[in-house]
Design a protein around this motif. Structure first.
Motif, PDB file in Angstrom:
ATOM      1  N   THR A 513       0.789  -1.086  -0.072  1.00  0.00           N
ATOM      2  CA  THR A 513      -0.050   0.067   0.017  1.00  0.00           C
ATOM      3  C   THR A 513       0.948   1.307   0.015  1.00  0.00           C
ATOM      4  O   THR A 513       2.070   1.353   0.493  1.00  0.00           O
ATOM      5  CB  THR A 513      -0.843   0.061   1.304  1.00  0.00           C
ATOM      6  N   THR A 514       0.131   2.214  -0.522  1.00  0.00           N
ATOM      7  CA  THR A 514       1.050   3.620  -0.461  1.00  0.00           C
ATOM      8  C   THR A 514       0.695   4.332   0.595  1.00  0.00           C
ATOM      9  O   THR A 514       1.007   5.651   0.862  1.00  0.00           O
ATOM     10  CB  THR A 514       1.241   4.247  -1.833  1.00  0.00           C
ATOM     11  N   ASN A 515      -0.076   4.000   1.317  1.00  0.00           N
ATOM     12  CA  ASN A 515      -0.630   4.690   2.259  1.00  0.00           C
ATOM     13  C   ASN A 515       0.378   4.860   3.401  1.00  0.00           C
ATOM     14  O   ASN A 515       1.255   3.998   3.643  1.00  0.00           O
ATOM     15  CB  ASN A 515      -1.982   4.053   2.988  1.00  0.00           C
ATOM     16  N   SER A 516       0.620   6.133   3.956  1.00  0.00           N
ATOM     17  CA  SER A 516       1.821   6.602   4.858  1.00  0.00           C
ATOM     18  C   SER A 516       1.644   5.915   6.077  1.00  0.00           C
ATOM     19  O   SER A 516       2.714   6.233   6.989  1.00  0.00           O
ATOM     20  CB  SER A 516       1.810   7.997   4.895  1.00  0.00           C
ATOM     21  N   GLY A 517       0.663   5.376   6.838  1.00  0.00           N
ATOM     22  CA  GLY A 517       0.293   4.828   7.823  1.00  0.00           C
ATOM     23  C   GLY A 517      -0.034   5.816   8.877  1.00  0.00           C
ATOM     24  O   GLY A 517      -0.375   7.095   8.433  1.00  0.00           O
ATOM     25  N   PRO A 518       0.093   5.333  10.026  1.00  0.00           N
ATOM     26  CA  PRO A 518       0.235   4.051  10.839  1.00  0.00           C
ATOM     27  C   PRO A 518      -0.651   2.730  10.334  1.00  0.00           C
ATOM     28  O   PRO A 518      -1.734   3.216   9.837  1.00  0.00           O
ATOM     29  CB  PRO A 518      -0.191   4.335  12.303  1.00  0.00           C
ATOM     30  N   TYR A 519      -0.017   1.839  10.506  1.00  0.00           N
ATOM     31  CA  TYR A 519      -0.601   0.377  10.005  1.00  0.00           C
ATOM     32  C   TYR A 519      -1.107  -0.332  11.040  1.00  0.00           C
ATOM     33  O   TYR A 519      -0.518  -0.407  12.226  1.00  0.00           O
ATOM     34  CB  TYR A 519       0.337  -0.318   8.972  1.00  0.00           C
ATOM     35  N   THR A 520      -2.197  -0.934  11.140  1.00  0.00           N
ATOM     36  CA  THR A 520      -2.791  -2.142  11.968  1.00  0.00           C
ATOM     37  C   THR A 520      -2.892  -3.204  11.648  1.00  0.00           C
ATOM     38  O   THR A 520      -3.403  -3.679  10.273  1.00  0.00           O
ATOM     39  CB  THR A 520      -4.260  -1.260  12.695  1.00  0.00           C
ATOM     40  N   LEU A 521      -2.356  -4.128  12.584  1.00  0.00           N
ATOM     41  CA  LEU A 521      -2.290  -5.808  12.274  1.00  0.00           C
ATOM     42  C   LEU A 521      -2.639  -6.348  13.437  1.00  0.00           C
ATOM     43  O   LEU A 521      -2.553  -6.164  14.503  1.00  0.00           O
ATOM     44  CB  LEU A 521      -0.973  -6.317  11.815  1.00  0.00           C
ATOM     45  N   ASN A 522      -3.525  -7.578  13.284  1.00  0.00           N
ATOM     46  CA  ASN A 522      -3.731  -8.481  14.227  1.00  0.00           C
ATOM     47  C   ASN A 522      -2.968  -9.832  14.058  1.00  0.00           C
ATOM     48  O   ASN A 522      -3.036 -10.388  12.940  1.00  0.00           O
ATOM     49  CB  ASN A 522      -5.253  -9.126  14.009  1.00  0.00           C
ATOM     50  N   LEU A 523      -1.846  -9.849  14.966  1.00  0.00           N
ATOM     51  CA  LEU A 523      -1.091 -10.805  14.923  1.00  0.00           C
ATOM     52  C   LEU A 523      -1.139 -12.029  16.101  1.00  0.00           C
ATOM     53  O   LEU A 523      -1.669 -11.532  17.288  1.00  0.00           O
ATOM     54  CB  LEU A 523       0.361 -10.173  15.269  1.00  0.00           C
ATOM     55  N   TYR A 524      -0.881 -13.202  15.914  1.00  0.00           N
ATOM     56  CA  TYR A 524      -0.667 -14.168  17.068  1.00  0.00           C
ATOM     57  C   TYR A 524       0.839 -14.213  17.511  1.00  0.00           C
ATOM     58  O   TYR A 524       1.865 -14.072  16.912  1.00  0.00           O
ATOM     59  CB  TYR A 524      -0.937 -15.534  16.303  1.00  0.00           C
ATOM     60  N   THR A 525       0.745 -14.491  19.003  1.00  0.00           N
ATOM     61  CA  THR A 525       1.975 -14.363  19.616  1.00  0.00           C
ATOM     62  C   THR A 525       2.937 -15.337  19.487  1.00  0.00           C
ATOM     63  O   THR A 525       4.300 -15.256  19.686  1.00  0.00           O
ATOM     64  CB  THR A 525       1.966 -14.404  21.180  1.00  0.00           C
ATOM     65  N   ASP A 526       2.302 -16.604  18.813  1.00  0.00           N
ATOM     66  CA  ASP A 526       3.585 -17.594  18.342  1.00  0.00           C
ATOM     67  C   ASP A 526       4.337 -17.234  17.080  1.00  0.00           C
ATOM     68  O   ASP A 526       5.216 -17.754  16.690  1.00  0.00           O
ATOM     69  CB  ASP A 526       2.781 -18.971  18.082  1.00  0.00           C
ATOM     70  N   ASN A 527       3.985 -15.984  16.692  1.00  0.00           N
ATOM     71  CA  ASN A 527       4.915 -15.355  15.607  1.00  0.00           C
ATOM     72  C   ASN A 527       5.332 -13.946  15.972  1.00  0.00           C
ATOM     73  O   ASN A 527       4.911 -12.938  15.687  1.00  0.00           O
ATOM     74  CB  ASN A 527       4.137 -15.218  14.284  1.00  0.00           C
ATOM     75  N   ALA A 528       6.605 -14.095  17.103  1.00  0.00           N
ATOM     76  CA  ALA A 528       6.897 -12.842  17.546  1.00  0.00           C
ATOM     77  C   ALA A 528       7.470 -11.809  16.500  1.00  0.00           C
ATOM     78  O   ALA A 528       7.619 -10.516  17.104  1.00  0.00           O
ATOM     79  CB  ALA A 528       7.864 -13.105  18.716  1.00  0.00           C
ATOM     80  N   SER A 529       7.946 -12.100  15.527  1.00  0.00           N
ATOM     81  CA  SER A 529       8.491 -11.190  14.600  1.00  0.00           C
ATOM     82  C   SER A 529       7.754 -11.226  12.922  1.00  0.00           C
ATOM     83  O   SER A 529       7.400 -12.241  12.719  1.00  0.00           O
ATOM     84  CB  SER A 529       9.850 -11.352  14.366  1.00  0.00           C
ATOM     85  N   ILE A 530       7.700 -10.209  12.425  1.00  0.00           N
ATOM     86  CA  ILE A 530       7.259  -9.961  11.118  1.00  0.00           C
ATOM     87  C   ILE A 530       8.379  -9.220  10.157  1.00  0.00           C
ATOM     88  O   ILE A 530       9.182  -8.492  10.772  1.00  0.00           O
ATOM     89  CB  ILE A 530       5.972  -8.952  11.004  1.00  0.00           C
ATOM     90  N   THR A 531       8.150  -9.509   8.923  1.00  0.00           N
ATOM     91  CA  THR A 531       9.111  -8.671   8.074  1.00  0.00           C
ATOM     92  C   THR A 531       8.426  -7.820   7.240  1.00  0.00           C
ATOM     93  O   THR A 531       7.339  -8.049   6.433  1.00  0.00           O
ATOM     94  CB  THR A 531       9.556  -9.827   7.133  1.00  0.00           C
ATOM     95  N   LEU A 532       9.172  -6.493   7.371  1.00  0.00           N
ATOM     96  CA  LEU A 532       8.420  -5.029   7.056  1.00  0.00           C
ATOM     97  C   LEU A 532       9.245  -5.096   5.463  1.00  0.00           C
ATOM     98  O   LEU A 532      10.368  -5.202   5.312  1.00  0.00           O
ATOM     99  CB  LEU A 532       8.580  -4.058   7.755  1.00  0.00           C
ATOM    100  N   GLN A 533       8.422  -4.671   4.331  1.00  0.00           N
ATOM    101  CA  GLN A 533       9.113  -4.396   3.171  1.00  0.00           C
ATOM    102  C   GLN A 533       8.530  -3.160   2.597  1.00  0.00           C
ATOM    103  O   GLN A 533       7.479  -2.646   2.734  1.00  0.00           O
ATOM    104  CB  GLN A 533       8.724  -5.269   1.980  1.00  0.00           C
ATOM    105  N   ALA A 534       9.533  -2.406   2.097  1.00  0.00           N
ATOM    106  CA  ALA A 534       9.175  -0.855   1.488  1.00  0.00           C
ATOM    107  C   ALA A 534       9.886  -0.756  -0.091  1.00  0.00           C
ATOM    108  O   ALA A 534      11.209  -1.174   0.050  1.00  0.00           O
ATOM    109  CB  ALA A 534       9.449   0.045   2.552  1.00  0.00           C
ATOM    110  N   VAL A 535       9.206  -0.089  -0.707  1.00  0.00           N
ATOM    111  CA  VAL A 535       9.953   0.112  -2.119  1.00  0.00           C
ATOM    112  C   VAL A 535       9.733   1.858  -2.390  1.00  0.00           C
ATOM    113  O   VAL A 535       8.701   2.195  -2.331  1.00  0.00           O
ATOM    114  CB  VAL A 535       9.313  -0.807  -3.019  1.00  0.00           C
ATOM    115  N   GLN A 536      10.783   2.348  -2.740  1.00  0.00           N
ATOM    116  CA  GLN A 536      10.710   3.651  -3.309  1.00  0.00           C
ATOM    117  C   GLN A 536      11.474   3.843  -4.533  1.00  0.00           C
ATOM    118  O   GLN A 536      13.058   3.481  -4.389  1.00  0.00           O
ATOM    119  CB  GLN A 536      11.451   4.863  -2.142  1.00  0.00           C
ATOM    120  N   ASN A 537      10.962   4.298  -5.705  1.00  0.00           N
ATOM    121  CA  ASN A 537      11.862   4.507  -6.625  1.00  0.00           C
ATOM    122  C   ASN A 537      12.567   3.244  -7.412  1.00  0.00           C
ATOM    123  O   ASN A 537      13.597   3.237  -7.654  1.00  0.00           O
ATOM    124  CB  ASN A 537      12.960   5.634  -6.658  1.00  0.00           C
ATOM    125  N   GLY A 538      12.004   1.915  -6.993  1.00  0.00           N
ATOM    126  CA  GLY A 538      12.445   0.916  -7.189  1.00  0.00           C
ATOM    127  C   GLY A 538      13.776   0.321  -6.324  1.00  0.00           C
ATOM    128  O   GLY A 538      14.164  -0.938  -6.545  1.00  0.00           O
TER     129      GLY A 538
END
Length: 739
Positions: A513-538
């Motif tokens: 998404t190109t929305n600038s945030g903040p972002y909201t997620l519902n996460l389970y505690t058995d997955n303590a980490s998430i991987t964020l990805q961002a793309v600007q000008n390729g």
């Protein structure tokens, strides 16, 4: 010739003269004849003649003698026979002098007469008082028993005529003077009533006085003659006026005390002008011949012009200069109104001072001395903050309108605080180069005038990393949905933003998404980490975020606040109330929204900062320009600072706009903003101020704040204000204050 035999009778008058021809000299040489011998009482001899009334009978033998020129003599007897009774020895006596004055009397007395005593003036008696008018001979006869016998003698009273009264001429003198009195018509001695016997008398009366004198001839005195000496008052001469004057000028002298005046200058007026030094005298008369003289000395002064030496002829505002005057032979008077040989001044503007030398009423000229006062430059326009990317070429020119100098001096521009890779060219005012290190730096720009006075302003230069990347996450909210599930709200943190859209996603959790945030997620505690990805000008960037640790209290690293807007330069005046509130939009902090603590450093004396209100206030006491640093600190003790320039002008500064306070900036569209602002002034005198904006707002006396809707393609506006006929203009770069 037979000798003569003269005869007479007692009591009869007898006159006998020796006859001529009694003696004969054939040679004719007889020179002298004499008749000598005793005479009867009552008969006297005068030459060769006998006269009188004999009172004695008998024969009296006389001798006549002739003498020639050779001494030869011849004599002849002369027998005088007096027949009759002998007269009694009656004698006439005069009580007093036989010489009297006309009108005087004498007492005649006769003695030894037993009969009737008859005087020649017909009076009878033994004593008579006579007052002869002319010289008179008095005789007397005594009659007794039918016989009258003449007195044995006569008394002659010689009458001297009384002298005529002397004629004394009256005269007039002046008080303090003298007069010589004399008289005519006196052939004797002149006797004055002062006791002096003299033909003339010198007198010096104080007041008008009558003098008299009698003419005395022998024992006779005349009736007194009178003469009056009139004493006129002596005039009191005086000269008034200023007896000192200045060389080349004149002074007025006024004479008084009389009706006629004559100065030693030849003037005959009451008032003269004295233009040279010396003695001026005037003779004052009152019209009766009395006069007085007085004089006065007039002095001409020539004050010596003082030489003025200054401890310095060029100073800066607040400094003092000692002016010293020498060579004055009087009192030194300064153009400031002070007197004395030494003057300490602290001018706020360039001022010419002078002094003269005053001696009595005279003043000299003076050469002026100019004390040049240098004023520090001022910040005219604030510099906008700059952003650059590391390893990319950068160039920024310092606007010529950033600084101005009240004295019109050329300014030297210097820059400090540049990050590595950048340099400054003072002649072109250009900062250029390729920055090598990312970060935010406060760049200080200083303008210095020829008198080494300076002022500084600052701007923030942010060097972003060369590559786009996610550098962290700000947890906005963490909510427990269940024992094994959480709802998190977060915002990723980037570097290398170019202003182009950023596509953000979470692997397996959220689509791009190109929305600038903040972002909201519902996460389970058995997955303590998430991987964020961002793309600007390729350019892609990934970031592993341990969201569970953040939710459990092990938060992600705190991020420092940032400078969102610059603070425009401000101004105030010495001795005048000052107040300035730090706008709320200057700083931003994604980690601690509305939880920043503000602090201020570098305030000039007289001003304080209240952190609770964010207000700088007080009454400044010192003029000058100061760089004020405002620091915002978050709850994690991370901070960011931004500077602004505060210029404090002297209270006597001319009316001018010195700066602008931005109250509010609102974005109306991509190319339009609404700004509210208040101009800052110096030299306010309480009179109304007419304010306008060229081509944007008509004049108004409203005190502001003022609101304008402006287009972003016109980054500067010209402010104008008029107070008491004085106009001031100010170019305001509103775009740098309201991005």
């Amino acid at each position: 010739m037979a000798p003569p035999q003269p005869e007479g009778l007692v009591g009869d008058s007898l006159t006998y003269s020796l006859p001529e021809g009694l003696f004969f000299d054939p040679d004719g040489r007889i020179t002298t004849l004499t008749l000598t011998g005793p005479l009867p009482t009552g008969v006297t001899r005068s030459g060769l003649t006998l006269r009188g009334i004999p009172t004695q009978s008998g024969s009296f033998s006389l001798t006549a003698t002739a003498t020639d020129d050779r001494g030869g003599t011849i004599s002849s007897p002369v027998i005088l026979t007096i027949s009759g009774l002998t007269a009694p020895s009656t004698t006439i006596v005069l009580a007093g002098s036989t010489t009297v004055c006309s009108g005087s009397s004498g007492l005649l007395s006769a003695t030894d007469c037993t009969g009737i005593l008859t005087w020649s003036n017909g009076s009878t008696g033994a004593n008579i008082l006579v007052t002869p008018v002319i010289t008179t001979t008095y005789s007397a006869t005594c009659s007794s028993a039918g016989q009258t016998i003449a007195a044995a003698n006569t008394v002659t009273i010689t009458v001297t005529p009384q002298p005529a009264s002397p004629l004394i001429t009256s005269t007039t003198i002046c008080s303090g003077g003298s007069a010589t009195l004399s008289a005519i018509n006196c052939t004797g001695s002149l006797v004055w009533n002062t006791g002096t016997v003299s033909a003339s008398l010198v007198v010096s009366p104080v007041t008008t006085t009558v003098y008299s004198a009698t003419c005395q001839a022998g024992a006779c005195s005349s009736e007194p003659g009178n003469g009056t000496v009139v004493v006129d008052a002596q005039p009191t001469a005086s000269i008034t006026g200023n007896l000192t004057s200045c060389s080349g000028q004149s002074t007025t002298l006024t004479a008084s005390g009389g009706s006629i005046y004559r100065w030693n200058t030849g003037a005959t007026t009451t008032v003269i002008e004295a233009s040279t030094e010396g003695t001026y005298s005037v003779t004052v008369s009152n019209g009766t011949g009395c006069s007085a003289i007085t004089s006065s000395n007039v002095s001409m002064f020539t004050p010596t012009s003082p030489n003025i030496a200054a401890s310095s002829t060029a100073i800066t505002v607040g400094q003092s200069v000692t002016l010293t005057a020498s060579g004055c032979n009087g009192t030194v008077n300064w153009s400031t109104g002070s007197s004395g040989t030494r003057l300490v001044v602290s001018p706020s503007v360039s001022t010419t001072y002078s002094a003269n030398c005053r001696l009595d009423s005279c003043s000299s000229a003076s050469l002026p001395v100019l004390i040049t006062v240098n004023h520090a430059p001022i910040v005219q326009t604030a510099l906008s903050h700059q952003t650059v990317v590391a390893s990319q070429s950068y160039s920024y020119t310092i606007d010529p309108t950033t600084f101005s100098d009240p004295d019109g001096q050329a300014l030297t521009i210097m820059v400090s605080g540049l990050p590595p890779g950048l340099s400054f060219n003072g002649s072109t005012r250009v900062i250029s180069g390729v920055p090598t290190t990312a970060g935010s730096t406060t760049i200080t720009v200083t303008a210095t005038d020829a008198g080494n006075l300076s002022v500084s302003t600052a701007f923030v230069l942010t060097v972003n990393p060369a590559s786009f990347a996610i550098t962290g996450v700000t947890l906005v909210n963490c909510q427990t949905l269940s024992a094994g599930q959480r709802s998190i709200t977060f915002s990723p943190q980037y570097v290398g933003l170019t202003g182009q859209p950023v596509s953000f996603s979470v692997v397996n959790e959220m689509a791009p998404t190109t929305n600038s945030g903040p972002y909201t997620l519902n996460l389970y505690t058995d997955n303590a980490s998430i991987t964020l990805q961002a793309v600007q000008n390729g350019v892609s960037s990934s970031y592993v975020y341990n969201w569970l640790a953040a939710c459990n209290g092990t938060l992600a690293p705190n991020q420092a606040p940032t400078v969102a807007n610059t603070i425009p330069s401000q101004s105030g005046a010495v001795g005048q109330s000052f107040s300035f509130g730090i706008p709320d939009n200057i700083f931003a902090d994604d980690d601690n929204v509305n939880n920043l603590t503000l602090s201020v450093s570098g305030l000039p004396s007289g001003l304080t900062f209240t952190s609770g209100t964010g207000n700088i206030s007080g009454v400044p006491t010192t003029a000058g320009s100061t760089t004020i640093t405002v620091t915002a600190t978050d709850a994690g003790n991370l901070s960011i600072s931004t500077p602004f320039v505060l210029t404090i002008n002297t209270s006597s500064a001319s009316f001018a706009i010195t700066g602008v306070t931005l109250v509010n900036c609102q974005t109306l569209s991509v190319g339009q903003r609404s700004i509210s602002f208040t101009p800052q002034y110096v030299g306010l005198n309480g009179q109304p101020v007419s304010f306008s904006v060229v081509n944007e707002m008509t004049p108004t006396t409203n005190s502001g704040p003022y609101t304008l809707n402006l287009y972003t393609d016109n980054a500067s506006i010209t402010l104008q204000a008029v107070q008491s006929g004085i106009t001031s203009s100010f170019v305001y770069n509103w775009r740098s204050a309201c991005p």
